[in-house]
Design an enzyme around this catalytic site. Structure first.
Site, PDB file in Angstrom:
ATOM      1  N   HIS A  71       0.856  -1.186   0.000  1.00 53.31           N
ATOM      2  CA  HIS A  71       0.000   0.000   0.000  1.00 53.31           C
ATOM      3  C   HIS A  71       0.890   1.233   0.000  1.00 53.31           C
ATOM      4  O   HIS A  71       2.111   1.109   0.084  1.00 53.31           O
ATOM      5  CB  HIS A  71      -0.979  -0.010   1.179  1.00 53.31           C
ATOM      6  CG  HIS A  71      -0.363   0.090   2.537  1.00 53.31           C
ATOM      7  ND1 HIS A  71       0.543  -0.827   3.028  1.00 53.31           N
ATOM      8  CD2 HIS A  71      -0.516   1.011   3.529  1.00 53.31           C
ATOM      9  CE1 HIS A  71       0.901  -0.478   4.253  1.00 53.31           C
ATOM     10  NE2 HIS A  71       0.275   0.640   4.585  1.00 53.31           N
TER      11      HIS A  71
ATOM     12  N   ASP B 186       5.747   4.925   5.184  1.00 52.41           N
ATOM     13  CA  ASP B 186       6.713   4.025   5.844  1.00 52.41           C
ATOM     14  C   ASP B 186       6.928   2.740   5.025  1.00 52.41           C
ATOM     15  O   ASP B 186       7.873   1.988   5.287  1.00 52.41           O
ATOM     16  CB  ASP B 186       6.299   3.712   7.293  1.00 52.41           C
ATOM     17  CG  ASP B 186       4.903   3.164   7.427  1.00 52.41           C
ATOM     18  OD1 ASP B 186       4.008   3.554   6.646  1.00 52.41           O
ATOM     19  OD2 ASP B 186       4.676   2.328   8.327  1.00 52.41           O
ATOM     20  N   HIS B 187       6.086   2.489   4.026  1.00 57.01           N
ATOM     21  CA  HIS B 187       6.260   1.334   3.143  1.00 57.01           C
ATOM     22  C   HIS B 187       6.734   1.734   1.745  1.00 57.01           C
ATOM     23  O   HIS B 187       7.470   0.991   1.103  1.00 57.01           O
ATOM     24  CB  HIS B 187       4.926   0.564   2.995  1.00 57.01           C
ATOM     25  CG  HIS B 187       4.467  -0.015   4.279  1.00 57.01           C
ATOM     26  ND1 HIS B 187       4.577  -1.355   4.566  1.00 57.01           N
ATOM     27  CD2 HIS B 187       3.939   0.571   5.389  1.00 57.01           C
ATOM     28  CE1 HIS B 187       4.123  -1.569   5.789  1.00 57.01           C
ATOM     29  NE2 HIS B 187       3.732  -0.417   6.303  1.00 57.01           N
TER      30      HIS B 187
HETATM   31 ZN    ZN Z   1      -0.083   1.572   6.482  1.00 58.10          ZN
END
Ligand code: ZN
Length: 276
Positions: free
Chosen positions: A87, A91-92
């Protein structure tokens, strides 16, 4: 993101960094916080006898981390050939375009705005690379664009923020919706019951080796919170902030802003279902 509800019955801790299954290795990003637990798990996934690897969630824009991911793959004799996103939360995904530059790979994600290259990503897609097979599972709810990746050969599922290794996740209202999230948890439960998935490789926190127990814990936790919110509203609390202060009284205040998103999603759900 987590709302870190500490309830009993949490599955036990397992791997935090390094090899987790025959095909999945975790490189932990140095972005630990109340919201990201130990940091973001960046997954390198590949067939044991193949030199091609997929990276799932490069993580924050941190050159040191992104280079560590590439070095880890290289030391294992692998070349990163594709980048996937569970997603779009920063932070990803924030480091994805830099990682694509460093690795020379395309980035595939459900959200077209996050893609780099020609190919998108949709539920039901099967990613095949050097004998590796990953099946794309639609799991909206944490966010509208959340996906999980089923790794059948390891009886594992990479869950991003849909299921975490510790605590529970946020339904990030208004993008995330509780009804979608409950459907997604049921879809994951059927992966564990019907497709033999045992292992959760989460976006944060340790690996879980009782996937069905983890998903059932999440479903029970959501039902418990929903009942608490319903009661709070019936008892006259109206503002989401008031509901948070009441229902999440036992949770660290630094997590209340995240809890408020979940509460707003729960109030929407209760209204839509005529329950309040
Ligand atoms: Zn998330």
């Amino acid at each position: 993101m987590t709302d870190a509800a500490a309830l009993p019955g949490q599955p036990r801790d397992a791997v935090l960094s390094g090899p987790a299954t025959a095909r999945a290795v975790n490189v932990l990003a140095p972005n630990a916080s109340a919201m990201t637990l130990d940091g973001t798990n960046t997954w390198i996934v590949s067939e044991p006898d193949s030199e091609l690897a997929v990276v799932i969630d490069p993580g924050p824009l941190d050159d040191g981390h992104l280079r560590t991911v590439l070095d880890t793959a290289e030391k294992a004799g692998k070349r990163v050939a594709l980048t996937l996103l569970t997603h779009g939360h920063p932070d990803h995904a924030e480091g994805a375009s830099r990682f694509a530059e460093l690795s020379g790979t395309a980035v595939r994600a459900l959200d077209p705005a996050l893609r780099l290259g020609d190919e998108g990503l949709a539920a039901g897609d099967v990613i095949s690379l050097g004998g590796l097979e990953l099946r794309v599972v639609s799991t909206p709810g944490h966010t509208a664009d959340s996906l999980c990746f089923h790794l059948p050969a390891d009886r594992a599922v990479l869950t991003g923020d849909t299921v975490l290794g510790r605590g529970t996740t946020v339904v990030a209202h208004p993008d995330g919706r509780l009804g979608d999230y409950l459907d997604s948890l049921r879809r994951l439960r059927s992966l564990t019951v019907d497709d033999g998935v045992h292992t959760v490789l989460p976006g944060h926190g340790p690996v879980l080796d009782d996937a069905q127990g983890a998903v059932e814990f999440y479903l029970a936790h959501r039902a418990h919170r929903l009942a608490q919110v319903e009661t709070a509203v019936e008892n006259g609390l109206r503002a989401p902030e008031e509901v948070v202060a009441h229902v999440y009284a036992d949770v660290d205040r630094s997590l209340w802003p995240a809890a408020e998103l979940s509460v707003r999603a729960q109030i929407d759900y209760l209204r839509e279902h005529g329950l309040i």
